[in-house]
Design a protein around this motif. Structure first.
Motif, PDB file in Angstrom:
ATOM      1  N   THR A   1     -78.000  21.721 -43.356  1.00 35.24           N
ATOM      2  CA  THR A   1     -78.633  20.986 -44.450  1.00 35.24           C
ATOM      3  C   THR A   1     -77.549  20.402 -45.343  1.00 35.24           C
ATOM      4  OG1 THR A   1     -80.595  22.389 -44.444  1.00 35.24           O
ATOM      5  CG2 THR A   1     -80.138  21.205 -46.483  1.00 35.24           C
ATOM      6  N   LYS A   2     -77.755  19.185 -45.798  1.00 29.57           N
ATOM      7  CA  LYS A   2     -76.787  18.567 -46.712  1.00 29.57           C
ATOM      8  C   LYS A   2     -77.531  17.751 -47.769  1.00 29.57           C
ATOM      9  CE  LYS A   2     -73.025  16.984 -48.467  1.00 29.57           C
ATOM     10  NZ  LYS A   2     -72.063  17.864 -49.157  1.00 29.57           N
ATOM     11  N   THR A   3     -77.191  17.996 -49.016  1.00 35.16           N
ATOM     12  CA  THR A   3     -77.779  17.200 -50.092  1.00 35.16           C
ATOM     13  C   THR A   3     -76.669  16.465 -50.831  1.00 35.16           C
ATOM     14  OG1 THR A   3     -77.597  19.020 -51.659  1.00 35.16           O
ATOM     15  CG2 THR A   3     -79.692  18.824 -50.469  1.00 35.16           C
TER      16      THR A   3
ATOM     17  N   LEU B   1     -81.847  14.642 -50.367  1.00 38.38           N
ATOM     18  CA  LEU B   1     -81.760  15.455 -49.163  1.00 38.38           C
ATOM     19  C   LEU B   1     -81.399  14.547 -47.994  1.00 38.38           C
ATOM     20  CD1 LEU B   1     -82.209  18.242 -47.848  1.00 38.38           C
ATOM     21  CD2 LEU B   1     -84.633  17.662 -47.645  1.00 38.38           C
ATOM     22  N   ALA B   2     -80.144  14.625 -47.552  1.00 40.31           N
ATOM     23  CA  ALA B   2     -79.681  13.713 -46.509  1.00 40.31           C
ATOM     24  C   ALA B   2     -79.945  14.268 -45.112  1.00 40.31           C
ATOM     25  CB  ALA B   2     -78.194  13.429 -46.681  1.00 40.31           C
ATOM     26  N   VAL B   3     -79.705  15.573 -44.950  1.00 35.24           N
ATOM     27  CA  VAL B   3     -79.933  16.226 -43.656  1.00 35.24           C
ATOM     28  C   VAL B   3     -80.715  17.504 -43.939  1.00 35.24           C
ATOM     29  CG1 VAL B   3     -78.821  17.458 -41.768  1.00 35.24           C
ATOM     30  CG2 VAL B   3     -77.901  15.260 -42.516  1.00 35.24           C
ATOM     31  N   ASP B   4     -81.810  17.686 -43.228  1.00 31.83           N
ATOM     32  CA  ASP B   4     -82.762  18.733 -43.556  1.00 31.83           C
ATOM     33  C   ASP B   4     -82.917  19.720 -42.387  1.00 31.83           C
ATOM     34  OD1 ASP B   4     -84.780  20.236 -44.579  1.00 31.83           O
ATOM     35  OD2 ASP B   4     -86.308  18.659 -44.574  1.00 31.83           O
TER      36      ASP B   4
ATOM     37  N   GLY C   1     -79.679   9.931 -41.904  1.00 33.88           N
ATOM     38  CA  GLY C   1     -78.777  11.078 -41.953  1.00 33.88           C
ATOM     39  C   GLY C   1     -77.747  11.089 -40.824  1.00 33.88           C
TER      40      GLY C   1
ATOM     41  N   THR D   1     -85.269  10.228 -42.101  1.00 35.53           N
ATOM     42  CA  THR D   1     -85.144  10.930 -43.386  1.00 35.53           C
ATOM     43  C   THR D   1     -84.619  12.368 -43.246  1.00 35.53           C
ATOM     44  OG1 THR D   1     -87.515  11.463 -43.352  1.00 35.53           O
ATOM     45  CG2 THR D   1     -86.861   9.545 -44.635  1.00 35.53           C
ATOM     46  N   GLY D   2     -83.523  12.497 -42.533  1.00 29.76           N
ATOM     47  CA  GLY D   2     -82.830  13.769 -42.449  1.00 29.76           C
ATOM     48  C   GLY D   2     -83.402  14.773 -41.468  1.00 29.76           C
ATOM     49  N   GLN D   3     -84.501  14.440 -40.811  1.00 35.52           N
ATOM     50  CA  GLN D   3     -85.118  15.383 -39.879  1.00 35.52           C
ATOM     51  C   GLN D   3     -85.136  14.843 -38.461  1.00 35.52           C
ATOM     52  OE1 GLN D   3     -88.939  15.833 -41.764  1.00 35.52           O
ATOM     53  NE2 GLN D   3     -88.269  17.673 -42.860  1.00 35.52           N
TER      54      GLN D   3
ATOM     55  N   THR E   1     -74.076  11.207 -42.085  1.00 36.56           N
ATOM     56  CA  THR E   1     -73.812  12.509 -42.702  1.00 36.56           C
ATOM     57  C   THR E   1     -73.525  13.548 -41.621  1.00 36.56           C
ATOM     58  OG1 THR E   1     -75.188  11.984 -44.608  1.00 36.56           O
ATOM     59  CG2 THR E   1     -74.795  14.316 -44.174  1.00 36.56           C
TER      60      THR E   1
END
Lengths: 250, 309
Positions: free
Chosen positions: B10-12, B19-22, B43, B208-210, B46
């Motif tokens: 996870t990366k914010t 929330l870039a990577v979830d 993402g 969206t990060g997912q 990232t």
């Protein structure tokens, strides 16, 4: 007023040279009023240079062109007032809110306070931006930014809007919503001049031109071009035309 | 163990606000040509930056070639090749100087690994005394790839190498990747172009990060829920407006020169009913045919499911 009969854009042997380099080489074509015209080409084919001349940002070396009946040599300022422009890179001021951007660009294009108020309300509601209207544009997702940028580019109901790769990097759902906005604008009579690297989007245009090494090598409806090149994909039409290109600049 | 692994990463950004990577978990096998497919802001970059040890994740672990991205970052930096999305070579150095610089940095020479870059370098060699800043887009891209390869990396990270590049150059680039793969290099490549997904052995669809789905392109297409149809008519935009109002239709969107349609219930009458409906509305040259979905269709299906739930 008989503007609908006029060509939105008319080029005759339009040419731009930088020293010995012929960036745009005698291109000739017309764009009809209300048409969605796709302006395609390989990297370095001369699309951006041609577009800059048509937007009144650069003088041609030779040839003629008029945009909304204004001459590209003598009436650049009139052209700038009559057209809208958006690109993937320059869109809106990220540090202004949605409403501030609308006010700013509307103001530049000379909308009255009353018109501005009307347009702001209309825009915020069609784009479904209600709660986001007072947020900074920088905080919006890319797809929304691009839809907003397009709406702002036509806030003054220009005769023609130039779109330079408006959907680059945008997700497939938002890309289609963007084209819904383009169709709605075209239905209102705004002429659309658009570049893209997505070949499926070329299919959404009434007619497309394909530039290779400074020249317009093909110009027709997507259907006719596919028949002419004996293929069922625009990708192949483009490939057949552009693979022999000598230039590859950006 | 995979050549690249991500476990619950996870990366914010912006103090946790973005929330870039979830919670992403993923494994790429050695020698695999793996694609991260998704739009801007999904993402992708990232993840690349975390894997190439230039960015720290908030949570989770990641390895490259068995090395941990936090503890063993020095080892990873020696073995991976990374081509960032933005051109990041030295603009004031010539083509040859850039390449020599990167070779020297990694303790090797151009000659030592020349066979690896030969195919690509030959195309830019005529311009080897030109400054990198003066190269065209396509040539910059080739030089960047040479610089990322010159130390013979075990894993190659390519962040959107074909974005904004025309169809011809894109095809050439993918042909180059195929040749590199044959040399045994693991390749992780990202792209916003859905049509490039089929050129990878496995792909991850990301939004969206997912991760929406991770599989072979064929399996992702096979997972498409329901039967997809392509509708044709003389006026696609007007037909689309009408199809959207046709009750049995679940989804409809423009797709090239057709409209892709799915129905709420798959039954044998759908095809004929839609044809008749469009004809009644005055459309000409109407045709509705059952088709095999593309990766983009599946992406749209996964995306819209996500937003409606």
């Amino acid at each position: 007023m008989n503007q609908t009969q006029e060509k939105a854009i008319s080029c005759r042997e339009l040419t731009k040279q930088f020293g010995d380099f012929v960036a745009v080489n005698k291109i000739t074509f017309d764009v009809e009023a209300g048409e969605i015209f796709g302006f395609l080409g390989a990297n370095g084919a001369g699309k951006t240079t041609a577009m800059r001349m048509l937007c009144g940002l650069s003088y041609p070396t030779s040839g003629q062109a008029s945009v909304a009946s204004f001459d590209v040599y003598k009436q650049q300022e009139s052209i700038k007032k009559t057209i809208g422009y958006m690109s993937q890179k320059f869109s809106l001021y990220e540090n202004l809110t949605v409403l501030e951007n609308i006010e700013f660009f509307g103001g530049i294009y000379g909308l009255s306070d009353k018109e501005l108020k009307l347009k702001s309300d209309e825009l915020v509601s069609t784009l479904g931006l209600g709660p986001e209207a007072r947020k900074l544009v920088g905080s919006l997702p890319l797809g929304w930014k691009q839809k907003l940028a397009f709406s702002v580019a036509i806030i003054h109901e220009p005769r023609i809007v130039f779109l330079d790769e408006p959907t680059g990097g945008v997700d497939p759902v938002t890309r289609r919503q963007f084209w819904d906005l383009i169709y709605a604008a075209a239905d209102r009579g705004i002429t659309i001049f658009v570049t893209t690297h997505y070949m499926d989007e070329a299919e959404y245009c009434n007619r497309i031109s394909i530039m290779v090494d400074g020249k317009v090598e093909a110009l027709d409806s997507p259907g006719n071009l596919k028949r002419q090149f004996n293929t069922d994909s625009m990708d192949d039409v483009f490939y057949q035309l552009a693979r022999g290109a000598k230039r590859s600049a950006d | 163990m995979g050549a690249v692994t991500l476990t619950n990463v996870t990366k914010t950004y912006d103090e946790g606000k973005v929330l870039a990577v979830d919670d992403v978990s993923l494994s790429v096998e050695p020698g695999e040509l793996f694609g991260l497919i998704g739009p801007d802001g999904a993402g992708k970059s990232t993840l690349f930056r975390i894997l190439t040890t230039v960015l720290l994740a908030d949570n989770g672990t990641a390895t490259v070639d068995g090395y941990d991205v936090v503890k063993d970052y020095r080892a990873i930096r020696k073995t991976v090749g990374y081509m960032p999305g933005r051109f990041s070579l030295y603009q004031d150095l010539t083509v040859e100087e850039n390449l020599t610089f990167f070779a020297t940095l990694f303790g090797t020479t151009i000659r030592e690994n020349y066979d690896l870059i030969k195919d690509i370098y030959e195309q830019i060699e005529p311009f080897k005394t030109r400054r990198a800043g003066k190269l065209s887009g396509g040539m910059k891209q080739k030089l960047a790839l040479c610089c990322a390869l010159i130390h013979k990396p075990t894993v190659l990270f390519l962040d959107e190498p074909t974005t904004g590049v025309d169809v011809v150059s894109r095809r050439e680039f993918w042909a180059m990747l195929k040749r590199l793969k044959q040399q045994g290099i693991t390749i992780l490549v990202s792209t916003p172009y859905m049509d490039e997904a089929v050129l990878c052995e496995r792909i991850a669809l990301i939004q969206t990060g997912q991760l929406l789905s991770v599989d072979t392109p064929q399996n992702i297409v096979n997972a498409y829920a329901g039967q997809l149809f392509a509708a044709r008519a003389d006026s696609i935009p007007h037909a689309l407006t009408e199809i959207r109002q046709f009750d049995p239709v679940r989804s409809s969107y423009a797709f090239g020169d057709t409209i892709h349609v799915t129905f709420r219930d798959d039954n044998e009458q759908n095809q004929q009913q839609l044809t008749q409906y469009l004809q009644q509305k005055g459309h000409t040259n109407v045709a509705v045919t059952a088709i095999t979905p593309t990766i983009e269709d599946r992406f749209i299906q996964l995306m819209t499911k996500d937003t409606s739930s």
